[in-house]
Design a protein around this motif. Structure first.
Motif, PDB file in Angstrom:
ATOM      1  N   UNK A  39       3.009  45.294  -5.847  1.00  0.00           N
ATOM      2  CA  UNK A  39       4.148  44.058  -6.018  1.00  0.00           C
ATOM      3  C   UNK A  39       4.969  44.562  -4.875  1.00  0.00           C
ATOM      4  N   UNK A  40       5.182  45.784  -4.437  1.00  0.00           N
ATOM      5  CA  UNK A  40       6.287  46.003  -3.469  1.00  0.00           C
ATOM      6  C   UNK A  40       5.852  45.695  -1.945  1.00  0.00           C
ATOM      7  N   UNK A  41       4.665  45.844  -1.486  1.00  0.00           N
ATOM      8  CA  UNK A  41       4.146  45.661  -0.344  1.00  0.00           C
ATOM      9  C   UNK A  41       3.894  43.989   0.063  1.00  0.00           C
ATOM     10  N   UNK A  42       3.340  43.118  -1.307  1.00  0.00           N
ATOM     11  CA  UNK A  42       3.442  41.709  -1.335  1.00  0.00           C
ATOM     12  C   UNK A  42       4.741  41.303  -0.920  1.00  0.00           C
ATOM     13  N   UNK A  43       5.799  41.689  -1.918  1.00  0.00           N
ATOM     14  CA  UNK A  43       7.011  41.064  -1.703  1.00  0.00           C
ATOM     15  C   UNK A  43       7.681  41.421  -0.194  1.00  0.00           C
ATOM     16  N   UNK A  44       7.542  42.595   0.390  1.00  0.00           N
ATOM     17  CA  UNK A  44       7.885  42.789   1.679  1.00  0.00           C
ATOM     18  C   UNK A  44       7.161  41.984   2.966  1.00  0.00           C
ATOM     19  N   UNK A  45       5.933  41.825   2.653  1.00  0.00           N
ATOM     20  CA  UNK A  45       4.920  40.822   3.831  1.00  0.00           C
ATOM     21  C   UNK A  45       5.414  39.580   3.371  1.00  0.00           C
ATOM     22  N   UNK A  46       5.772  38.796   2.334  1.00  0.00           N
ATOM     23  CA  UNK A  46       6.038  37.403   1.911  1.00  0.00           C
ATOM     24  C   UNK A  46       7.391  37.336   2.831  1.00  0.00           C
ATOM     25  N   UNK A  47       8.281  38.054   2.651  1.00  0.00           N
ATOM     26  CA  UNK A  47       9.624  38.191   3.320  1.00  0.00           C
ATOM     27  C   UNK A  47       9.528  37.874   4.499  1.00  0.00           C
ATOM     28  N   UNK A  48       8.805  38.682   5.213  1.00  0.00           N
ATOM     29  CA  UNK A  48       8.513  38.768   6.912  1.00  0.00           C
ATOM     30  C   UNK A  48       7.753  37.336   7.236  1.00  0.00           C
ATOM     31  N   UNK A  49       6.950  37.010   6.394  1.00  0.00           N
ATOM     32  CA  UNK A  49       6.055  35.724   6.845  1.00  0.00           C
ATOM     33  C   UNK A  49       6.976  34.422   6.853  1.00  0.00           C
ATOM     34  N   UNK A  50       7.838  34.250   5.719  1.00  0.00           N
ATOM     35  CA  UNK A  50       8.839  33.161   5.667  1.00  0.00           C
ATOM     36  C   UNK A  50       9.892  33.302   6.851  1.00  0.00           C
ATOM     37  N   UNK A  51      10.080  34.665   7.224  1.00  0.00           N
ATOM     38  CA  UNK A  51      11.168  35.000   8.224  1.00  0.00           C
ATOM     39  C   UNK A  51      10.827  34.051   9.448  1.00  0.00           C
ATOM     40  N   UNK A  52       9.296  34.488   9.834  1.00  0.00           N
ATOM     41  CA  UNK A  52       8.654  34.057  11.128  1.00  0.00           C
ATOM     42  C   UNK A  52       8.616  32.494  11.035  1.00  0.00           C
TER      43      UNK A  52
END
Length: 471
Positions: A221-234
């Motif tokens: 859950x933690x890794x998925x949430x962090x990666x989704x935030x970076x994807x949207x940021x880009x």
């Protein structure tokens, strides 16, 4: 409660449920025969919402930008919204049928498979009543094929990202510029990376301790949430002018869109146990509508913005379009770690259906050996499937068209017809259920045909959908 909130009881722990093997009580995550949660131990609204979101966000989400490309910039979001609404409606149908059948049979809880079997047992047709158990077998089979399909997709996803991270390591920098088109010859075949991952996944699925798996679930859950935030940021940075993108794609690629879209809505099987485990089950409708509204909005936003960002260069997973810098390479690593641990959780669905049935056929002294052997064989099966068909986008579409559409769109309306037909259903409801089932069946047939047609084409066909050509 289940780690993922999925309906692990949708298929019985033994396919005929006649006897329970010694291993059925060991490491069990199945939810059959549980009573409604006591108020002190039941899930709160927030906990239920988190489970609901967690079960619907996986690799299918990352394939939605390519799905939008296959449908068109206008048709894609509208169609995804329509499929989402239909899927939620079918979830509500399933809940209503299960509630009605549990009251009729004076049971505290019925699973997806049990609901299908019980409704057939009381339908007017004598042949269906005689063969009602096949309703449960059908749901169990679809759950097995769907979940093993998910696991095969996980293999491809992890291998694709691992290959790109390893083979571009020498070009990775701190300068996060947009990814340029560059035809590359892979150093190692993608299948090598799949075989590299295989032994680690075999060892992972040997873990049956619920407490340890819950730790892995939290890490995922933690890794998925962090990666989704970076994807949207880009992707929200400097979106190009979308006027050159087609509003509507061809009908052939739209069929691939249907399979991908329905693949992402994988939460039908878990609505019953989630409701059953709430402190106040009567509040589940609110949680379902709120959670699925968030999911649908997230799907539409990521799919549309991702397609607008990358256009014709959109790949099978949006992570493969991210810049070649350390920050966004970490996104692929984090999401791959999350998917790696999620594999064990998704794997429990077919394991809890198949393993007890197999173990019941052998003596107790062979229980552990057979258990581990079947687990190894199932992981190898998903690996072989990924090796034979190394096209992430097409496998997602194929699995979605074949199994997910049946569980999400075809069976629930038919279940409502069988359950309530003898109780004076309105003509409007009958027509609505028939239309939804026909729509799901057409999508299943034509989507499967198109996915299989694309799979037998030469590997360079539709090269922009493959995953080894950008640097």
């Amino acid at each position: 409660t289940s780690l993922l909130g999925k309906d692990f009881s949708s298929g019985p722990s033994s396919l005929d449920n006649r006897s329970k093997s010694p291993s059925e009580s060991r490491g069990r995550i199945a939810l059959e025969n549980i009573h409604p949660a006591e108020e002190a131990n039941g899930l709160s609204i927030m906990q239920t919402l988190i489970h609901l979101l967690k079960c619907n966000i996986g690799t299918g989400l990352l394939g939605l930008p390519l799905a939008m490309k296959n449908a068109g910039l206008l048709v894609g979001p509208i169609s995804l919204l329509a499929i989402g609404i239909l899927t939620v409606h079918c979830m509500v149908i399933l809940l209503n049928c299960a509630h009605h059948l549990s009251q009729r049979l004076q049971k505290t809880f019925v699973s997806y498979g049990e609901a299908m079997m019980c409704s057939l047992e009381t339908c007017p047709n004598a042949w269906l009543r005689t063969h009602s158990v096949w309703g449960r077998y059908t749901v169990s089979f679809l759950l097995i094929t769907t979940q093993l399909g998910f696991c095969s997709v996980y293999f491809m996803f992890m291998a694709d990202n691992l290959q790109q991270m390893v083979e571009e390591a020498h070009m990775t920098s701190n300068n996060c510029q947009p990814r340029k088109i560059l035809l590359l010859t892979p150093i190692l075949d993608i299948r090598f990376y799949m075989l590299t991952i295989l032994p680690f996944l075999v060892l992972l699925v040997f873990i049956q301790n619920l407490r340890m798996l819950s730790i892995f679930s939290m890490l995922a859950n933690v890794t998925t949430l962090g990666s989704m935030a970076l994807i949207f940021e880009y992707i929200i940075q400097e979106i190009p002018d979308p006027s050159s993108l087609p509003l509507m794609a061809s009908w052939k690629t739209f069929l691939l869109f249907f399979g991908t879209a329905i693949f992402t809505f994988e939460g039908v099987g878990m609505v019953l146990p989630l409701k059953n485990q709430m402190k106040h089950p009567q509040q589940f409708s609110f949680v379902l509508y709120l959670g699925m509204s968030i999911v649908i909005i997230l799907y539409i936003c990521l799919g549309t913005l991702g397609y607008m960002k990358f256009g014709s260069n959109t790949q099978a997973s949006i992570t493969l379009n991210l810049p070649n810098c350390w920050l966004y390479q970490s996104v692929k690593l984090m999401y791959s770690i999350g998917i790696f641990f999620t594999y064990a959780l998704q794997f429990q669905v077919p394991a809890e259906i198949i393993i007890p049935f197999v173990i019941s056929q052998v003596s107790e002294s062979w229980t552990l050996f057979i258990d581990l052997s079947v687990r190894t064989a199932l992981v190898c099966l998903t690996c072989v499937s990924a090796i034979l068909i190394p096209r992430l986008d097409l496998v997602i579409s194929f699995v979605g068209s074949v199994s997910s559409s049946a569980l999400a769109l075809i069976i629930p309306p038919l279940l409502e017809l069988i359950t309530f037909y003898a109780e004076d259903m309105s003509c409007v409801t009958i027509a609505k259920d028939i239309m939804i089932s026909i729509l799901g069946l057409l999508g299943c047939v034509f989507g499967t045909y198109q996915a299989l047609y694309e799979l037998i084409q030469p590997i360079n066909h539709s090269i922009t959908n493959s995953t080894g050509v950008y640097a």
